[in-house]
Motif scaffolding. Structure first.
Motif, PDB file in Angstrom:
ATOM      1  N   SER A 102       0.821  -1.202   0.000  1.00 19.44           N
ATOM      2  CA  SER A 102       0.000   0.000   0.000  1.00 19.44           C
ATOM      3  C   SER A 102       0.860   1.260   0.000  1.00 19.44           C
ATOM      4  N   SER A 103       0.325   2.305  -0.606  1.00 22.04           N
ATOM      5  CA  SER A 103       0.955   3.621  -0.504  1.00 22.04           C
ATOM      6  C   SER A 103       0.591   4.218   0.849  1.00 22.04           C
ATOM      7  N   ALA A 104       1.193   5.349   1.173  1.00 17.81           N
ATOM      8  CA  ALA A 104       0.858   6.013   2.430  1.00 17.81           C
ATOM      9  C   ALA A 104      -0.615   6.402   2.464  1.00 17.81           C
ATOM     10  N   GLU A 105      -1.133   6.886   1.329  1.00 13.38           N
ATOM     11  CA  GLU A 105      -2.543   7.282   1.270  1.00 13.38           C
ATOM     12  C   GLU A 105      -3.456   6.073   1.471  1.00 13.38           C
ATOM     13  N   GLU A 106      -3.146   4.986   0.799  1.00 12.60           N
ATOM     14  CA  GLU A 106      -3.970   3.779   0.926  1.00 12.60           C
ATOM     15  C   GLU A 106      -3.916   3.224   2.342  1.00 12.60           C
ATOM     16  N   ALA A 107      -2.735   3.260   2.965  1.00  9.49           N
ATOM     17  CA  ALA A 107      -2.616   2.806   4.350  1.00  9.49           C
ATOM     18  C   ALA A 107      -3.510   3.644   5.254  1.00  9.49           C
ATOM     19  N   GLY A 108      -3.585   4.945   4.962  1.00 15.67           N
ATOM     20  CA  GLY A 108      -4.456   5.818   5.738  1.00 15.67           C
ATOM     21  C   GLY A 108      -5.925   5.478   5.573  1.00 15.67           C
ATOM     22  N   GLY A 111      -6.303   2.279   7.783  1.00 15.77           N
ATOM     23  CA  GLY A 111      -5.760   2.269   9.128  1.00 15.77           C
ATOM     24  C   GLY A 111      -4.727   1.188   9.355  1.00 15.77           C
ATOM     25  N   VAL A 112      -3.880   0.954   8.349  1.00 21.81           N
ATOM     26  CA  VAL A 112      -2.827  -0.053   8.451  1.00 21.81           C
ATOM     27  C   VAL A 112      -1.478   0.638   8.229  1.00 21.81           C
ATOM     28  N   ARG A 113      -0.404  -0.096   8.468  1.00 22.11           N
ATOM     29  CA  ARG A 113       0.930   0.470   8.250  1.00 22.11           C
ATOM     30  C   ARG A 113       1.182   0.628   6.754  1.00 22.11           C
ATOM     31  N   GLU A 114       1.997   1.607   6.414  1.00 23.32           N
ATOM     32  CA  GLU A 114       2.388   1.782   5.023  1.00 23.32           C
ATOM     33  C   GLU A 114       3.115   0.535   4.519  1.00 23.32           C
ATOM     34  N   SER A 115       2.846   0.152   3.316  1.00 21.77           N
ATOM     35  CA  SER A 115       3.376  -1.045   2.661  1.00 21.77           C
ATOM     36  C   SER A 115       2.650  -2.322   3.061  1.00 21.77           C
ATOM     37  N   ALA A 116       1.625  -2.223   3.909  1.00 22.05           N
ATOM     38  CA  ALA A 116       0.791  -3.399   4.161  1.00 22.05           C
ATOM     39  C   ALA A 116       0.122  -3.802   2.848  1.00 22.05           C
ATOM     40  N   VAL A 118      -2.316  -4.651  -0.172  1.00 21.99           N
ATOM     41  CA  VAL A 118      -3.662  -4.335  -0.649  1.00 21.99           C
ATOM     42  C   VAL A 118      -3.888  -5.074  -1.958  1.00 21.99           C
ATOM     43  N   TYR A 119      -5.157  -5.339  -2.255  1.00 23.81           N
ATOM     44  CA  TYR A 119      -5.528  -5.890  -3.553  1.00 23.81           C
ATOM     45  C   TYR A 119      -5.902  -4.733  -4.476  1.00 23.81           C
ATOM     46  N   SER A 120      -5.479  -4.828  -5.722  1.00 21.17           N
ATOM     47  CA  SER A 120      -5.921  -3.910  -6.764  1.00 21.17           C
ATOM     48  C   SER A 120      -6.647  -4.736  -7.816  1.00 21.17           C
ATOM     49  N   ILE A 121      -7.932  -4.482  -7.967  1.00 20.80           N
ATOM     50  CA  ILE A 121      -8.768  -5.276  -8.874  1.00 20.80           C
ATOM     51  C   ILE A 121      -9.418  -4.340  -9.886  1.00 20.80           C
ATOM     52  N   LYS A 122      -9.099  -4.543 -11.167  1.00 22.27           N
ATOM     53  CA  LYS A 122      -9.641  -3.709 -12.235  1.00 22.27           C
ATOM     54  C   LYS A 122     -10.612  -4.541 -13.068  1.00 22.27           C
ATOM     55  N   ARG A 123     -11.822  -3.982 -13.254  1.00 28.59           N
ATOM     56  CA  ARG A 123     -12.843  -4.731 -13.992  1.00 28.59           C
ATOM     57  C   ARG A 123     -13.658  -3.803 -14.882  1.00 28.59           C
ATOM     58  N   VAL A 124     -14.117  -4.345 -16.002  1.00 27.62           N
ATOM     59  CA  VAL A 124     -15.139  -3.696 -16.818  1.00 27.62           C
ATOM     60  C   VAL A 124     -16.481  -4.239 -16.358  1.00 27.62           C
ATOM     61  N   ARG A 125     -17.428  -3.348 -16.069  1.00 29.95           N
ATOM     62  CA  ARG A 125     -18.750  -3.773 -15.614  1.00 29.95           C
ATOM     63  C   ARG A 125     -19.737  -3.661 -16.777  1.00 29.95           C
ATOM     64  N   LEU A 126     -20.508  -4.719 -17.006  1.00 28.31           N
ATOM     65  CA  LEU A 126     -21.409  -4.775 -18.148  1.00 28.31           C
ATOM     66  C   LEU A 126     -22.841  -5.037 -17.709  1.00 28.31           C
ATOM     67  N   GLY A 127     -23.774  -4.525 -18.497  1.00 30.89           N
ATOM     68  CA  GLY A 127     -25.182  -4.828 -18.321  1.00 30.89           C
ATOM     69  C   GLY A 127     -25.733  -5.386 -19.614  1.00 30.89           C
ATOM     70  N   ASP A 128     -26.222  -6.615 -19.585  1.00 29.58           N
ATOM     71  CA  ASP A 128     -26.672  -7.296 -20.807  1.00 29.58           C
ATOM     72  C   ASP A 128     -25.583  -7.290 -21.879  1.00 29.58           C
ATOM     73  N   ASN A 140      -8.326  -3.877   1.438  1.00 26.91           N
ATOM     74  CA  ASN A 140      -7.385  -4.264   2.492  1.00 26.91           C
ATOM     75  C   ASN A 140      -7.165  -5.771   2.409  1.00 26.91           C
ATOM     76  N   ALA A 141      -6.019  -6.185   1.876  1.00 24.36           N
ATOM     77  CA  ALA A 141      -5.779  -7.607   1.623  1.00 24.36           C
ATOM     78  C   ALA A 141      -5.692  -8.417   2.909  1.00 24.36           C
ATOM     79  N   GLY A 142      -5.284  -7.782   4.007  1.00 24.37           N
ATOM     80  CA  GLY A 142      -5.157  -8.518   5.259  1.00 24.37           C
ATOM     81  C   GLY A 142      -6.460  -9.088   5.771  1.00 24.37           C
ATOM     82  N   LEU A 143      -7.570  -8.514   5.329  1.00 29.98           N
ATOM     83  CA  LEU A 143      -8.884  -8.995   5.784  1.00 29.98           C
ATOM     84  C   LEU A 143      -9.410 -10.159   4.955  1.00 29.98           C
ATOM     85  N   PHE A 144      -8.836 -10.357   3.761  1.00 22.72           N
ATOM     86  CA  PHE A 144      -9.416 -11.328   2.832  1.00 22.72           C
ATOM     87  C   PHE A 144      -8.341 -12.228   2.226  1.00 22.72           C
ATOM     88  N   PRO A 145      -7.703 -13.059   3.029  1.00 22.45           N
ATOM     89  CA  PRO A 145      -6.654 -13.940   2.491  1.00 22.45           C
ATOM     90  C   PRO A 145      -7.195 -14.873   1.416  1.00 22.45           C
TER      91      PRO A 145
END
Length: 227
Positions: A102-108, A111-116, A118-128, A140-145
């Motif tokens: 994580s960056s400092a902003e993401e850690a903020g 509420g985790v330490r910097e460099s903890a 994180v997951y980065s998930i990029k998706r296209v969302r579609l309807g029909d 927060n990756a620590g919550l979802f192993p």
């Protein structure tokens, strides 16, 4: 009745018989058909575009618009909910999923330490099957192993609830307008000049632990927010 009103009435009836995405004749073709000036035809087309019945694509023509999706902030907790409430089939196309420090902003945010992690998930969302939005979710990756091993083309909230037993609580949403970045426009198949809606969503678990910060951009011609 003015000439443009006659054209407007005729085209409105014609649009009702066409499938979304169908191309309509050019201004010159319509002018010849109705024995009118291109300016008169353009006035009728502009009204139909403003009403959301048609959409113009520079360099390609004018097309019957897909009905807009309305997301009710008070009642729809997710894109998936918005699609279901509008009678559409929600799907996602996974573009990228990674774990990183994580960056400092993401850690903020979480509420985790910097460099903890994180997951980065990029998706296209579609309807029909129509691309409506492009999102970048930071979790927060620590919550979802092991989350990246799940099917991330399904509803992310449904996966988090089923796999980790959490209650998703929306803690904030910020809505603004902007034009898409070139890569976003490419993923959505739209002109980079098309105005879009941006949302920044933050969520917590049921016990108040922040876990999500998602930035999404939605097509302004097919998606709207109701407060």
């Amino acid at each position: 009745m003015h000439k443009y009103e006659q054209i407007l009435e005729d085209l409105t009836g014609r649009i009702a018989t066409l499938e979304p995405g169908a191309r309509i004749p050019t201004e010159k073709e319509l002018a010849a058909e109705f024995d009118a000036s291109t300016m008169t035809v353009r006035r009728a087309l502009q009204i139909l575009i403003q009403n959301g019945q048609l959409r113009g694509v520079p360099g390609r023509g004018t097309f019957v618009a897909h009905p807009r999706v309305t997301k009710m902030i008070a009642s729809a907790a997710s894109f998936t909910d918005a699609m279901r409430s509008s009678g559409r089939r929600p799907t996602s196309l996974l573009v990228e999923a990674a774990v990183r420090p994580s960056s400092a902003e993401e850690a903020g945010w979480f509420g985790v330490r910097e460099s903890a992690p994180v997951y980065s998930i990029k998706r296209v969302r579609l309807g029909d099957g129509v691309p409506l939005g492009f999102e970048v979710a930071t979790l927060n990756a620590g919550l979802f192993p092991g989350l990246l091993g799940a099917n991330l083309e399904h509803s992310l909230y449904d996966t988090l609830t089923a796999q980790f037993g959490i209650d998703v609580v929306r803690s904030g949403i910020v809505v603004s307008t902007r034009r898409p970045h070139p890569d976003e426009a490419a993923h959505l198949g739209i002109d980079p000049m098309l105005p879009c809606l941006q949302t920044i969503v933050t969520s917590e678990t049921g016990d108040g632990t922040p876990f999500e910060h998602t930035t999404s951009i939605f097509r302004g011609d097919l998606y709207e927010i109701s407060l």
